[in-house]
Motif scaffolding. Structure first.
Motif, short mmCIF file in Angstrom:
data_model
loop_
_atom_site.label_atom_id
_atom_site.label_comp_id
_atom_site.label_asym_id
_atom_site.label_seq_id
_atom_site.Cartn_x
_atom_site.Cartn_y
_atom_site.Cartn_z
N PHE A 308 1.00 -1.18 0.05
CA PHE A 308 -0.07 -0.03 -0.11
C PHE A 308 0.74 1.28 0.13
N ILE A 309 0.78 2.04 -1.07
CA ILE A 309 1.65 3.18 -1.29
C ILE A 309 0.71 4.48 -1.30
N THR A 310 1.33 5.49 -0.65
CA THR A 310 0.60 6.87 -0.98
C THR A 310 1.69 7.92 -1.49
N ASP A 311 0.96 8.43 -2.41
CA ASP A 311 1.58 9.62 -3.31
C ASP A 311 1.17 10.97 -2.84
N LEU A 312 1.62 12.14 -2.74
CA LEU A 312 1.06 13.34 -2.63
C LEU A 312 1.79 14.35 -3.50
N LYS A 313 0.99 15.39 -4.24
CA LYS A 313 1.43 16.27 -4.80
C LYS A 313 0.56 17.84 -4.31
N PHE A 331 5.24 7.56 2.75
CA PHE A 331 5.46 7.17 4.07
C PHE A 331 6.73 6.19 3.91
N ASN A 332 7.47 6.03 2.79
CA ASN A 332 8.69 5.24 2.72
C ASN A 332 8.51 3.87 2.86
N VAL A 333 7.63 2.95 2.54
CA VAL A 333 7.16 1.64 2.51
C VAL A 333 8.11 0.95 1.63
N PRO A 334 8.86 -0.01 2.15
CA PRO A 334 9.54 -1.10 1.41
C PRO A 334 8.77 -1.90 0.41
N TYR A 335 8.90 -1.94 -0.67
CA TYR A 335 7.93 -2.79 -1.69
C TYR A 335 8.86 -3.17 -3.18
N ASN A 336 8.38 -4.12 -3.69
CA ASN A 336 9.11 -4.41 -5.05
C ASN A 336 8.02 -4.93 -6.17
N ILE A 341 13.95 -7.53 -5.84
CA ILE A 341 14.77 -6.12 -6.25
C ILE A 341 13.70 -4.92 -5.64
N SER A 342 14.17 -4.18 -4.82
CA SER A 342 13.54 -3.24 -4.18
C SER A 342 13.31 -2.05 -4.93
N LEU A 343 12.27 -1.25 -4.83
CA LEU A 343 12.02 -0.21 -5.46
C LEU A 343 12.30 1.00 -4.50
N PRO A 344 12.45 2.32 -5.05
CA PRO A 344 13.10 3.47 -4.16
C PRO A 344 11.90 3.80 -3.04
N GLY A 345 12.50 4.22 -2.08
CA GLY A 345 11.54 4.77 -1.06
C GLY A 345 11.03 6.10 -1.19
N ARG A 346 11.00 6.87 -0.25
CA ARG A 346 10.34 8.18 -0.14
C ARG A 346 11.22 8.97 -1.45
N TRP A 347 10.39 9.72 -2.39
CA TRP A 347 11.06 10.35 -3.45
C TRP A 347 10.32 11.73 -3.77
#
Length: 357
Positions: A308-313, A331-336, A341-347
């Protein structure tokens, strides 16, 4: 690891005509430079440098007759790559397209289309399409469509090699036959869209391992049939509730089911597809001038797991200038998306947009 990219894009376009005959012309150039370091503390240990240039031109005509509305056009695109790993390559494509929407017959809306392309690597090919819609009322429409599509292999899939990956210059293009039926409802306050679809893919490209000790190798791996459903609902709350901060609220759900979820070979991509995706979007104002857009998504991939990922603009406009800040994976959730292969955290990305009309 470290990667630095630089992109330059230039486009020149013009449009002329009136309601009965309109034509447009455009030309563009896109340059991309990419440097990848496997170990940024030791740049010479493993370095890839790539530069791509894409040049394109397009001429389109739009006109109306007693039979309906017609779009006709042609384009030419040339691209080349200079790469320390992939080598130096180039290819081009040229083609024409035709799309015609017939005048409404009773409550039926019918359109046909065709794309004829010549790629320097595959020759001339035709990809047709057909769609029919029926208006049950001013707000409700049902539709069905069928069409063919394709994808040519990327330079990476063709030529990239390293100690764990092998490209394949003998790859051919992917091809899909797509079917869809659905319905939608629209009014200024509330919109609803739903569809059922099927995609029949052949010669799909993936990286596979023939055995555990081998490298990942690009191959036209298999034929895969995918069935799915899509549903979305959205509302502009400020149409009826003006004095409150929330404007757009939408919910979208997609479900996919493939007839190939396992194989005698290990697959990097095709067997780890997105099975469930739910996206909740909420837009609201803050003190009347600052806009917040929240994107909350739940995703589940076959053979990978869920997250579960949250993005904000956040953005604010000052006349023709817009300032914005984007937070991906707030919220810097670890996921892939690919197992292991992990995807980037908070960006965080900030920027300025200038619009001059």
């Amino acid at each position: 690891q470290a990667e630095h990219t630089q992109t330059t894009f230039t486009k020149l376009s013009a449009e002329f005509g009136n309601d009965n005959l309109n034509y447009a012309i455009k030309g563009y150039w896109r340059n991309n430079k990419d440097e990848f370091l496997l170990d940024k503390t030791n740049p010479e240990f493993y370095k890839n440098n790539h530069m791509t240039n894409i040049y394109g031109g397009e001429l389109d005509f739009y006109f109306s007759t007693s039979l309906g509305k017609t779009s006709l056009g042609g384009e030419y695109v040339y691209d080349k790559i200079l790469s320390s790993n992939l080598g130096d390559h180039n290819r081009d494509r040229k083609g024409v397209f035709l799309e015609h929407q017939f005048n409404r017959i009773s409550n039926f809306i019918i359109s046909v289309s065709g794309f004829v392309y010549n790629y320097s690597t595959i020759g001339w090919k035709l990809w047709p399409g057909f769609e029919v819609g029926y208006k049950l009322s001013e707000s409700v429409n049902i539709f069905a469509n069928v069409g063919k599509a394709f994808r040519i292999p990327t330079y990476t899939e063709l030529y990239y090699n390293d100690r764990i990956t092998i490209g394949n210059p003998m790859l051919t293009y992917e091809e899909t036959l797509n079917f869809e039926i659905g319905a939608n409802y629209f009014n200024p306050f509330f919109q609803l869209y739903s569809s059922i679809f099927r995609k029949e893919g052949t010669n799909l490209i993936d990286y596979v391992k023939l055995d555990e000790g081998s490298q990942w190798q690009a191959m036209n791996f298999s034929s895969v049939n995918t069935n799915g459903i899509e549903f979305s609902i959205s509302s502009n709350l400020q149409v009826f509730f003006i004095k409150q901060p929330f404007n757009i609220v939408s919910l979208k759900y997609t479900y996919l089911n493939s007839d190939k979820e396992s194989s005698e070979y290990s697959s990097r991509y095709l067997l780890q597809y997105l099975k469930h995706q739910t996206i909740l979007t909420v837009g609201h104002d803050f003190f009347g001038d600052i806009n917040f857009s929240w994107f909350m998504r739940y995703e589940e991939r076959v053979n990978v797991g869920d997250h579960f990922i949250t993005d904000l603009k956040i953005d604010r406009s000052f006349g023709f200038v817009n300032l914005y800040l984007k937070a991906t994976n707030l919220f810097n959730v670890p996921y892939n998306d690919i197992a292991g292969i992990s995807l980037p955290g908070r960006w965080l990305v900030g920027g300025v947009k200038i619009s001059i009309e």
